[in-house]
Write a protein that holds these residues in place. Structure first.
Motif, mmCIF file in Angstrom:
data_model
loop_
_atom_site.group_PDB
_atom_site.id
_atom_site.type_symbol
_atom_site.label_atom_id
_atom_site.label_comp_id
_atom_site.label_asym_id
_atom_site.label_seq_id
_atom_site.Cartn_x
_atom_site.Cartn_y
_atom_site.Cartn_z
ATOM 1 N N PRO A 177 -9.225 -6.008 -16.306
ATOM 2 C CA PRO A 177 -10.657 -5.902 -15.962
ATOM 3 C C PRO A 177 -11.060 -6.980 -14.958
ATOM 4 N N MET A 178 -11.789 -6.579 -13.930
ATOM 5 C CA MET A 178 -12.254 -7.515 -12.903
ATOM 6 C C MET A 178 -13.749 -7.331 -12.716
ATOM 7 N N GLU A 179 -14.483 -8.419 -12.786
ATOM 8 C CA GLU A 179 -15.929 -8.375 -12.589
ATOM 9 C C GLU A 179 -16.238 -8.431 -11.099
ATOM 10 N N ILE A 180 -17.064 -7.509 -10.627
ATOM 11 C CA ILE A 180 -17.461 -7.478 -9.225
ATOM 12 C C ILE A 180 -18.980 -7.592 -9.139
ATOM 13 N N PRO A 181 -19.529 -7.890 -7.967
ATOM 14 C CA PRO A 181 -20.984 -8.036 -7.846
ATOM 15 C C PRO A 181 -21.727 -6.828 -8.400
ATOM 16 N N GLY A 182 -22.876 -7.090 -9.018
ATOM 17 C CA GLY A 182 -23.650 -6.034 -9.640
ATOM 18 C C GLY A 182 -23.328 -5.866 -11.104
ATOM 19 N N ASP A 183 -22.639 -6.855 -11.683
ATOM 20 C CA ASP A 183 -22.255 -6.803 -13.099
ATOM 21 C C ASP A 183 -21.449 -5.551 -13.429
ATOM 22 N N GLN A 184 -20.595 -5.158 -12.492
ATOM 23 C CA GLN A 184 -19.730 -4.003 -12.691
ATOM 24 C C GLN A 184 -18.311 -4.471 -13.030
ATOM 25 N N THR A 185 -17.630 -3.698 -13.840
ATOM 26 C CA THR A 185 -16.239 -3.981 -14.175
ATOM 27 C C THR A 185 -15.344 -2.934 -13.545
ATOM 28 N N VAL A 186 -14.346 -3.401 -12.834
ATOM 29 C CA VAL A 186 -13.332 -2.535 -12.224
ATOM 30 C C VAL A 186 -12.015 -2.818 -12.926
ATOM 31 N N TYR A 187 -11.229 -1.778 -13.168
ATOM 32 C CA TYR A 187 -9.965 -1.948 -13.878
ATOM 33 C C TYR A 187 -8.799 -1.759 -12.910
ATOM 34 N N LEU A 188 -7.934 -2.759 -12.849
ATOM 35 C CA LEU A 188 -6.783 -2.754 -11.958
ATOM 36 C C LEU A 188 -5.540 -2.354 -12.748
ATOM 37 N N VAL A 189 -4.905 -1.247 -12.344
ATOM 38 C CA VAL A 189 -3.693 -0.743 -12.998
ATOM 39 C C VAL A 189 -2.494 -1.189 -12.171
ATOM 40 N N THR A 190 -1.472 -1.755 -12.815
ATOM 41 C CA THR A 190 -0.418 -2.433 -12.062
ATOM 42 C C THR A 190 1.003 -1.964 -12.361
ATOM 43 N N ARG A 191 1.264 -1.330 -13.495
ATOM 44 C CA ARG A 191 2.631 -0.911 -13.813
ATOM 45 C C ARG A 191 2.963 0.410 -13.123
ATOM 46 N N TYR A 192 4.221 0.557 -12.743
ATOM 47 C CA TYR A 192 4.655 1.731 -11.989
ATOM 48 C C TYR A 192 4.328 3.028 -12.726
ATOM 49 N N ASP A 193 4.762 3.159 -13.968
ATOM 50 C CA ASP A 193 4.543 4.407 -14.713
ATOM 51 C C ASP A 193 3.054 4.671 -14.922
ATOM 52 N N ASP A 194 2.282 3.612 -15.173
ATOM 53 C CA ASP A 194 0.847 3.779 -15.381
ATOM 54 C C ASP A 194 0.147 4.225 -14.099
ATOM 55 N N VAL A 195 0.533 3.634 -12.985
ATOM 56 C CA VAL A 195 -0.053 4.017 -11.698
ATOM 57 C C VAL A 195 0.253 5.479 -11.390
ATOM 58 N N ARG A 196 1.496 5.894 -11.582
ATOM 59 C CA ARG A 196 1.851 7.306 -11.377
ATOM 60 C C ARG A 196 0.994 8.223 -12.246
ATOM 61 N N ALA A 197 0.799 7.808 -13.490
ATOM 62 C CA ALA A 197 0.027 8.638 -14.416
ATOM 63 C C ALA A 197 -1.421 8.792 -13.967
ATOM 64 N N VAL A 198 -2.040 7.692 -13.536
ATOM 65 C CA VAL A 198 -3.433 7.769 -13.074
ATOM 66 C C VAL A 198 -3.537 8.609 -11.806
ATOM 67 N N LEU A 199 -2.645 8.382 -10.854
ATOM 68 C CA LEU A 199 -2.730 9.085 -9.573
ATOM 69 C C LEU A 199 -2.481 10.582 -9.709
ATOM 70 N N SER A 200 -1.794 10.986 -10.754
ATOM 71 C CA SER A 200 -1.524 12.416 -10.939
ATOM 72 C C SER A 200 -2.534 13.090 -11.871
ATOM 73 N N ASP A 201 -3.483 12.330 -12.394
ATOM 74 C CA ASP A 201 -4.425 12.852 -13.394
ATOM 75 C C ASP A 201 -5.786 13.104 -12.752
ATOM 76 N N HIS A 202 -5.942 14.246 -12.083
ATOM 77 C CA HIS A 202 -7.237 14.549 -11.476
ATOM 78 C C HIS A 202 -8.169 15.257 -12.447
ATOM 79 N N GLU A 203 -7.700 15.493 -13.689
ATOM 80 C CA GLU A 203 -8.577 16.064 -14.703
ATOM 81 C C GLU A 203 -9.507 14.985 -15.274
ATOM 82 N N ARG A 204 -8.980 13.766 -15.447
ATOM 83 C CA ARG A 204 -9.777 12.693 -16.045
ATOM 84 C C ARG A 204 -10.330 11.713 -15.013
ATOM 85 N N PHE A 205 -9.803 11.774 -13.782
ATOM 86 C CA PHE A 205 -10.246 10.841 -12.750
ATOM 87 C C PHE A 205 -10.688 11.594 -11.508
#
Length: 389
Positions: free
Chosen positions: A33-61
């Motif tokens: 979790p990373m705090e950015i201006p506007g009191d917003q939280t952005v989540y940084l995904v860093t592992r190879y398998d996790d990144v592949r999973a997010v990038l291929s999931d257009h149903e939830r993202f």
């Protein structure tokens, strides 16, 4: 590193390498979790398998940037395939996909070879030193995009300036935005001209086959997306890859002597450099669990392609470029899933042609001064690359 720097860690490097903090995050808190201006939280995904999973999931993202932040008009729409969801993304990509098959791209190969040789001739004629970015890595991708789209020869010098000015931030953001607007104005006019008399390039081909389905603005936006995606990224790869080859003379010698070896070198350099450091942002379509981390609907998720491509889960010594490694081609340098870069085959072709030609023309090419790397860049690269031979 202070907590205030965490929102920038995915853009920070030391030479070719991401900062050590990124590897620590990947190990200790891979959904960070990373705090950015506007009191917003952005989540940084860093592992190879996790990144592949997010990038291929257009149903939830979602990639629909305009829709998520509430932009209402086409004029405000950031455009491009990277910011669109199915079914619109599917519809537009369907038009472009046939143009990026190897069969279609082979018609460009002789022209790319000629462009490369022409710029090497100019370098050689100018003396025994040059800025490799200005003389080689920068103009070739722009001219390749010109050739791909079918930009008339008479317009290419002006188009080259439009292409490069958008990435020149030294004059401030307003100048860059003006260059983007100027490029869109030019491309919209070019589409209108092509509609009256379709040429042999991609625009002419699309208008002949799908002219009734694509309005001028949509087609110009698609062309601008290809320009944006294929220019700065290819420039950075040509420069960084050349720098690595100069620093590794045994590898450079093998590239000169072994025609087949360049394929392995290109794939490993794409993984190792990962010039596009993060994928297009994703927004959660719903409340969800992201590998053990709760995410709220509408929150932003960033995927670090740099961290994923250096993940030790891929193999040994991932912080070293090893062209012979078996997993080199499984990198995420072009993204993954339905949004994987459509121009990847063209970028790979440019590198396969350019690196060997450069090394054969100047077998004793060497770095000739300080090499300034970009700071906090989405597309990583060097500002200039002084060389001599």
């Amino acid at each position: 590193m202070s907590e205030s720097e965490f929102p920038l860690v995915q853009f920070m490097r030391e030479g070719f390498d991401p900062v050590a903090e990124l590897a620590r995050i990947r190990t200790e808190q891979p959904v960070f979790p990373m705090e950015i201006p506007g009191d917003q939280t952005v989540y940084l995904v860093t592992r190879y398998d996790d990144v592949r999973a997010v990038l291929s999931d257009h149903e939830r993202f979602s990639n629909d940037f305009a829709g998520v932040i509430g932009l209402g008009s086409n004029q405000d729409d950031p455009g491009g395939l990277g910011f669109r969801d199915p079914p619109e993304h599917t519809r537009l990509r369907r038009y472009l996909t046939p143009e990026f098959t190897m069969r279609r791209l082979r018609r460009l190969e002789p022209r790319i070879e000629a462009m490369v040789e022409e710029h090497l001739d100019r370098m050689e004629a100018a003396g025994n030193s040059a800025d490799l970015v200005e003389a080689f890595a920068l103009p070739i991708p722009s001219l390749v995009v010109c050739e791909l789209l079918g930009v008339p020869y008479a317009d290419r010098s002006d188009f080259l300036k439009l292409s490069t000015d958008r990435f020149d931030f030294t004059a401030g953001p307003e100048a860059s935005l003006q260059a983007i607007n100027d490029a869109m104005t030019y491309l919209t006019d070019l589409v209108a001209r092509e509609r009256l008399n379709p040429g042999d390039g991609l625009l002419g081909q699309l208008l002949r086959e799908h002219g009734d389905e694509l309005d001028d603005r949509t087609l110009a936006s698609m062309a601008d997306g290809l320009l944006t995606g294929g220019h700065d990224t290819s420039t950075s790869m040509l420069a960084l890859g050349s720098l690595w080859l100069m620093n590794n003379p045994e590898e450079a010698a093998r590239v000169r002597e072994d025609d087949g070896y360049i394929n392995q070198v290109v794939e490993e350099l794409l993984r190792y450099m990962t010039v596009v450091q993060v994928a297009f942002p994703r927004f959660a379509r719903e409340d969800l669990d992201l590998f053990g981390t709760p995410i709220t609907k509408g929150q932003l998720v960033l995927c670090s392609l740099t961290a994923a491509n250096r993940d030790p889960a891929l193999g040994e010594s991932m912080d070293t470029a090893v062209p012979s490694r078996e997993s080199a081609g499984s990198h995420l340098a072009f993204g993954h899933g339905i949004h994987r870069c459509i121009g990847a085959p063209l970028a790979q072709m440019e590198m396969r042609i350019a690196y060997p030609a450069l090394l054969r023309r100047f077998p004793n090419l060497r770095v000739n001064g300080e090499v300034p790397f970009r700071k906090l860049a989405i597309v990583y690269g060097v500002e200039k690359l002084p060389v001599a031979w």
